[in-house]
Design a protein around this motif. Sequence first.
Motif, PDB file in Angstrom:
ATOM      1  N   ASP A  69       0.825  -1.211   0.000  1.00  0.00           N
ATOM      2  CA  ASP A  69       0.000   0.000   0.000  1.00  0.00           C
ATOM      3  C   ASP A  69       0.861   1.263   0.000  1.00  0.00           C
ATOM      4  N   ALA A  70       1.980   1.234   0.738  1.00  0.00           N
ATOM      5  CA  ALA A  70       2.854   2.414   0.795  1.00  0.00           C
ATOM      6  C   ALA A  70       3.471   2.704  -0.568  1.00  0.00           C
ATOM      7  N   LEU A  71       3.916   1.673  -1.253  1.00  0.00           N
ATOM      8  CA  LEU A  71       4.503   1.872  -2.582  1.00  0.00           C
ATOM      9  C   LEU A  71       3.448   2.343  -3.584  1.00  0.00           C
ATOM     10  N   LYS A 110       0.103   9.734  -4.799  1.00  0.00           N
ATOM     11  CA  LYS A 110       0.778  10.972  -4.433  1.00  0.00           C
ATOM     12  C   LYS A 110       1.097  11.819  -5.669  1.00  0.00           C
ATOM     13  N   PRO A 111       1.681  11.241  -6.743  1.00  0.00           N
ATOM     14  CA  PRO A 111       1.880  12.089  -7.928  1.00  0.00           C
ATOM     15  C   PRO A 111       0.591  12.641  -8.502  1.00  0.00           C
ATOM     16  N   ALA A 112      -0.481  11.832  -8.429  1.00  0.00           N
ATOM     17  CA  ALA A 112      -1.782  12.316  -8.935  1.00  0.00           C
ATOM     18  C   ALA A 112      -2.306  13.467  -8.081  1.00  0.00           C
ATOM     19  N   LEU A 113      -2.157  13.361  -6.761  1.00  0.00           N
ATOM     20  CA  LEU A 113      -2.618  14.436  -5.874  1.00  0.00           C
ATOM     21  C   LEU A 113      -1.792  15.707  -6.090  1.00  0.00           C
ATOM     22  N   GLU A 115       2.940   6.019  -2.893  1.00  0.00           N
ATOM     23  CA  GLU A 115       4.051   6.847  -3.351  1.00  0.00           C
ATOM     24  C   GLU A 115       4.127   6.932  -4.872  1.00  0.00           C
ATOM     25  N   TRP A 116       3.828   5.875  -5.593  1.00  0.00           N
ATOM     26  CA  TRP A 116       4.021   5.859  -7.040  1.00  0.00           C
ATOM     27  C   TRP A 116       2.780   6.277  -7.830  1.00  0.00           C
TER      28      TRP A 116
END
Length: 102
Positions: free
Chosen positions: A83-85, A92-95, A88-89
Amino acid sequence: MQRCNDCADKVVDMDSLCTACRMAEWRHFQAEEEAKRLKREALEQHRDAYLGRKKAMRDAIKAGVICALTVLLLLAMIAAAKDALQYEWERKPALLKAQGVR
């Protein structure tokens, strides 16, 4: 001449028992004391062995519990890593992109 009360042998001085009877009596008491001492030492050795086995069993149980908890924590970390990866991948970039951050 006086005679021994037990064996009727010659007695020295005013004693009621001869030297051989006194020695036999002394050996008898020494043998009893030796038997008591050996029994006491054997009991101490058995108690020490029992306590050693008890401590070893307790230590083995503690080690097993620690090992089991370590494995469970490792599995939880692996499950959370997915879930963390993904966060992060992908998220987060979408947000950040949605907020206008490069």
